[in-house]
Design a protein around this motif. Structure first.
Motif, PDB file in Angstrom:
ATOM      1  N   GLU A 187       0.775  -1.143   0.075  1.00  0.00           N
ATOM      2  CA  GLU A 187       0.018  -0.019   0.020  1.00  0.00           C
ATOM      3  C   GLU A 187       0.730   1.241   0.095  1.00  0.00           C
ATOM      4  O   GLU A 187       0.622   2.131  -0.606  1.00  0.00           O
ATOM      5  CB  GLU A 187      -0.837  -0.138   1.091  1.00  0.00           C
ATOM      6  CG  GLU A 187      -1.786   1.255   1.087  1.00  0.00           C
ATOM      7  CD  GLU A 187      -2.804   1.081   2.579  1.00  0.00           C
ATOM      8  OE1 GLU A 187      -3.620   2.030   2.580  1.00  0.00           O
ATOM      9  OE2 GLU A 187      -2.575   0.208   3.468  1.00  0.00           O
ATOM     10  N   THR A 188       2.008   1.222   0.776  1.00  0.00           N
ATOM     11  CA  THR A 188       2.892   2.559   0.868  1.00  0.00           C
ATOM     12  C   THR A 188       3.575   2.632  -0.391  1.00  0.00           C
ATOM     13  O   THR A 188       3.490   3.588  -1.025  1.00  0.00           O
ATOM     14  CB  THR A 188       3.973   2.063   2.001  1.00  0.00           C
ATOM     15  OG1 THR A 188       3.293   1.947   3.127  1.00  0.00           O
ATOM     16  CG2 THR A 188       5.049   3.214   2.001  1.00  0.00           C
ATOM     17  N   LEU A 189       3.865   1.343  -1.235  1.00  0.00           N
ATOM     18  CA  LEU A 189       4.652   1.497  -2.565  1.00  0.00           C
ATOM     19  C   LEU A 189       3.518   2.131  -3.756  1.00  0.00           C
ATOM     20  O   LEU A 189       4.116   2.542  -4.479  1.00  0.00           O
ATOM     21  CB  LEU A 189       5.252   0.044  -2.750  1.00  0.00           C
ATOM     22  CG  LEU A 189       6.441  -0.230  -2.015  1.00  0.00           C
ATOM     23  CD1 LEU A 189       6.932  -1.484  -2.204  1.00  0.00           C
ATOM     24  CD2 LEU A 189       7.282   0.865  -1.785  1.00  0.00           C
ATOM     25  N   CYS A 190       2.499   1.832  -3.271  1.00  0.00           N
ATOM     26  CA  CYS A 190       1.429   2.429  -4.289  1.00  0.00           C
ATOM     27  C   CYS A 190       1.040   3.845  -4.253  1.00  0.00           C
ATOM     28  O   CYS A 190       0.475   4.410  -4.913  1.00  0.00           O
ATOM     29  CB  CYS A 190       0.151   1.634  -4.117  1.00  0.00           C
ATOM     30  SG  CYS A 190       0.261  -0.318  -4.718  1.00  0.00           S
ATOM     31  N   GLN A 191       1.511   4.476  -2.982  1.00  0.00           N
ATOM     32  CA  GLN A 191       1.221   6.004  -3.067  1.00  0.00           C
ATOM     33  C   GLN A 191       2.101   6.733  -4.184  1.00  0.00           C
ATOM     34  O   GLN A 191       3.121   6.394  -4.470  1.00  0.00           O
ATOM     35  CB  GLN A 191       1.588   6.413  -1.693  1.00  0.00           C
ATOM     36  CG  GLN A 191       0.427   5.704  -0.676  1.00  0.00           C
ATOM     37  CD  GLN A 191       0.657   6.224   0.571  1.00  0.00           C
ATOM     38  OE1 GLN A 191       1.068   7.443   0.898  1.00  0.00           O
ATOM     39  NE2 GLN A 191       0.686   5.461   1.710  1.00  0.00           N
ATOM     40  N   LEU A 192       1.907   7.987  -4.177  1.00  0.00           N
ATOM     41  CA  LEU A 192       2.649   9.097  -5.143  1.00  0.00           C
ATOM     42  C   LEU A 192       4.021   9.072  -4.368  1.00  0.00           C
ATOM     43  O   LEU A 192       4.026   9.441  -3.159  1.00  0.00           O
ATOM     44  CB  LEU A 192       1.595  10.043  -5.140  1.00  0.00           C
ATOM     45  CG  LEU A 192       0.573  10.297  -6.303  1.00  0.00           C
ATOM     46  CD1 LEU A 192      -0.001  11.720  -6.217  1.00  0.00           C
ATOM     47  CD2 LEU A 192       1.053  10.011  -7.689  1.00  0.00           C
ATOM     48  N   PRO A 193       5.013   9.093  -5.224  1.00  0.00           N
ATOM     49  CA  PRO A 193       6.205   9.025  -4.471  1.00  0.00           C
ATOM     50  C   PRO A 193       6.537  10.509  -3.774  1.00  0.00           C
ATOM     51  O   PRO A 193       6.890  10.657  -2.584  1.00  0.00           O
ATOM     52  CB  PRO A 193       7.363   9.142  -5.733  1.00  0.00           C
ATOM     53  CG  PRO A 193       6.453   8.190  -6.591  1.00  0.00           C
ATOM     54  CD  PRO A 193       5.161   8.754  -6.491  1.00  0.00           C
ATOM     55  N   GLU A 194       6.036  11.503  -4.250  1.00  0.00           N
ATOM     56  CA  GLU A 194       5.940  12.888  -3.491  1.00  0.00           C
ATOM     57  C   GLU A 194       5.120  13.094  -2.296  1.00  0.00           C
ATOM     58  O   GLU A 194       5.437  13.749  -1.291  1.00  0.00           O
ATOM     59  CB  GLU A 194       5.373  14.014  -4.555  1.00  0.00           C
ATOM     60  CG  GLU A 194       4.016  13.922  -4.743  1.00  0.00           C
ATOM     61  CD  GLU A 194       3.548  14.961  -5.468  1.00  0.00           C
ATOM     62  OE1 GLU A 194       4.481  16.103  -5.674  1.00  0.00           O
ATOM     63  OE2 GLU A 194       2.544  15.098  -6.264  1.00  0.00           O
ATOM     64  N   LYS A 195       4.084  12.095  -1.976  1.00  0.00           N
ATOM     65  CA  LYS A 195       3.594  12.045  -0.746  1.00  0.00           C
ATOM     66  C   LYS A 195       4.278  10.913   0.462  1.00  0.00           C
ATOM     67  O   LYS A 195       3.797  11.460   1.542  1.00  0.00           O
ATOM     68  CB  LYS A 195       2.220  11.261  -0.899  1.00  0.00           C
ATOM     69  CG  LYS A 195       1.380  12.120  -2.070  1.00  0.00           C
ATOM     70  CD  LYS A 195       0.761  13.472  -1.477  1.00  0.00           C
ATOM     71  CE  LYS A 195      -0.055  14.119  -2.306  1.00  0.00           C
ATOM     72  NZ  LYS A 195      -0.624  15.278  -1.864  1.00  0.00           N
ATOM     73  N   LEU A 196       5.434  10.424   0.124  1.00  0.00           N
ATOM     74  CA  LEU A 196       6.105   9.566   1.067  1.00  0.00           C
ATOM     75  C   LEU A 196       7.339  10.444   1.454  1.00  0.00           C
ATOM     76  O   LEU A 196       8.048  10.862   0.784  1.00  0.00           O
ATOM     77  CB  LEU A 196       6.718   8.304   0.247  1.00  0.00           C
ATOM     78  CG  LEU A 196       5.389   7.347  -0.195  1.00  0.00           C
ATOM     79  CD1 LEU A 196       6.233   6.398  -1.165  1.00  0.00           C
ATOM     80  CD2 LEU A 196       4.751   6.805   0.973  1.00  0.00           C
ATOM     81  N   SER A 197       7.280  10.397   2.721  1.00  0.00           N
ATOM     82  CA  SER A 197       8.334  11.161   3.612  1.00  0.00           C
ATOM     83  C   SER A 197       9.480  10.178   3.749  1.00  0.00           C
ATOM     84  O   SER A 197       9.297   8.848   3.372  1.00  0.00           O
ATOM     85  CB  SER A 197       7.992  11.553   5.045  1.00  0.00           C
ATOM     86  OG  SER A 197       7.813  10.141   5.745  1.00  0.00           O
ATOM     87  N   ASP A 198      10.673  10.564   4.194  1.00  0.00           N
ATOM     88  CA  ASP A 198      11.925   9.812   4.319  1.00  0.00           C
ATOM     89  C   ASP A 198      11.682   8.610   5.237  1.00  0.00           C
ATOM     90  O   ASP A 198      11.927   7.521   5.155  1.00  0.00           O
ATOM     91  CB  ASP A 198      13.177  10.463   4.671  1.00  0.00           C
ATOM     92  CG  ASP A 198      13.695  11.374   3.439  1.00  0.00           C
ATOM     93  OD1 ASP A 198      13.440  10.951   2.365  1.00  0.00           O
ATOM     94  OD2 ASP A 198      14.619  12.422   3.918  1.00  0.00           O
ATOM     95  N   ASP A 199      10.748   9.212   6.347  1.00  0.00           N
ATOM     96  CA  ASP A 199      10.575   8.014   7.620  1.00  0.00           C
ATOM     97  C   ASP A 199       9.569   7.105   6.945  1.00  0.00           C
ATOM     98  O   ASP A 199       9.702   6.136   7.274  1.00  0.00           O
ATOM     99  CB  ASP A 199       9.741   8.993   8.581  1.00  0.00           C
ATOM    100  CG  ASP A 199      10.580   9.893   9.272  1.00  0.00           C
ATOM    101  OD1 ASP A 199      11.828   9.598   9.341  1.00  0.00           O
ATOM    102  OD2 ASP A 199      10.384  10.664  10.104  1.00  0.00           O
TER     103      ASP A 199
END
Length: 319
Positions: free
Chosen positions: A223-235
């Motif tokens: 699910e995390t990997l399916c999110q937009l890259p810009e929405k993902l923080s380094d954490d």
């Protein structure tokens, strides 16, 4: 080699990891320990390829009641100067506790950790102390009233019933290749088994609760990997990486997920650098556009002056 000492009465623990620099494992997992009436364990990731930080993962094996949450405080001990020790904390409402990975903490950069004079590695021993507090939610708390919502997974397909040999268990769960999963997860889990038939062949646990938790970690990671890259923080990406290591440690073959994680990480970097370059180009464009407009005004004024000057005198003007 590591040793874990627990003082259940004070909700505190001490974890000492020996020969830290020579460890070859991707993740070191502590023994399970009981604090606050719940079972926990710790994971340290001594060798990282994508970040220069020592990462500590905290996992639990049991769900806390709806109106309780846990605060996990961890201190990386400086064995030369106590006041230089590093304190980190993670606190979560455990409304959705199907996923056992409680939290991920960045403790220290490897450069600082391995510095001989910093005092965090003495005689190649790493010492981590911590405390777990189980707290009651305050009545009417907005955080308790609005627990974190999880985005539903996409339907990845239905798959072959011959391949998966499913058996319905009651009205809530289905057995898919030995894993009890909720009916809403069946399509996703079946698709994973179709594309990666052997990915769970080395899972050692026979505990259905743990195996269901593993599947939830897996689906949460996807699910995390399916999110937009810009929405993902380094954490977010560090936690995803910790989840990959966690799944690997319990026996899953998830090299394909590790590749996808690196792909997402690269895309995030491209988005970040691309946006920075785009902003710079837009600023340059504004400057150049302003100059163009100013130059256009000068051209028009000069053209008007030339037109005004380029007029022949009449006979009367001359005489």
């Amino acid at each position: 080699m590591s040793s874990l000492m627990v003082n259940e009465a004070d909700n505190k623990f001490t974890w000492v990891i020996k020969d830290f620099s020579s460890l070859q494992s991707e993740a070191i997992i502590s023994d399970r320990f009981l604090i606050g009436g719940y079972k926990w364990h710790l994971l340290v990731y001594p060798k990282r390829t994508h970040t220069n930080c020592l990462i500590l993962g905290v996992a639990t094996f049991e769900s806390l009641p709806l109106r309780e949450h846990a605060k996990f405080s961890v201190k990386l001990v400086n064995q030369i100067s106590e006041k230089s020790s590093i304190l980190r904390e993670v606190k979560k409402w455990r409304v959705d506790l199907e996923v056992p990975l409680f939290g991920v903490l960045k403790l220290i950069t490897f450069t600082q950790l391995h510095s001989k004079d910093n005092g965090f590695l003495v005689n190649d021993e790493l010492e981590i102390v911590g405390e777990v507090d189980i707290l009651q939610a305050i009545e009417g708390s907005q955080e308790a009233a609005q627990p974190k919502k999880r985005r539903k997974m996409d339907d990845y397909g239905t798959g072959s019933s011959d391949l998966h040999k499913e058996t319905r268990v009651g009205n809530e769960t289905v057995d898919v290749n030995g894993f009890q999963v909720s009916t809403s997860q069946v399509a996703s889990v079946r698709c994973i088994f179709e594309k990666h038939p052997d990915f769970a062949s080395k899972v050692r646990s026979n505990n259905q609760h743990l195996k269901s938790s593993y599947i939830n970690v897996l689906l949460g990671l996807i699910e995390t990997l399916c999110q937009l890259p810009e929405k993902l923080s380094d954490d977010d990406l560090d936690e995803a990486s910790a989840a990959v290591s966690y799944l690997t440690q319990v026996g899953f073959k998830v090299d394909w997920l590790e590749e996808k994680l690196e792909e997402v990480r690269e895309k995030k970097t491209k988005v970040y650098t691309g946006k920075a370059q785009l902003q710079h180009m837009e600023e340059e464009f504004k400057v150049l556009n302003k100059k163009c407009l100013e130059l256009k005004d000068l051209v028009e004024k000069q053209n008007a002056d030339v037109t005004a000057a380029n007029v022949a005198l009449s006979f009367s003007d001359v005489v």
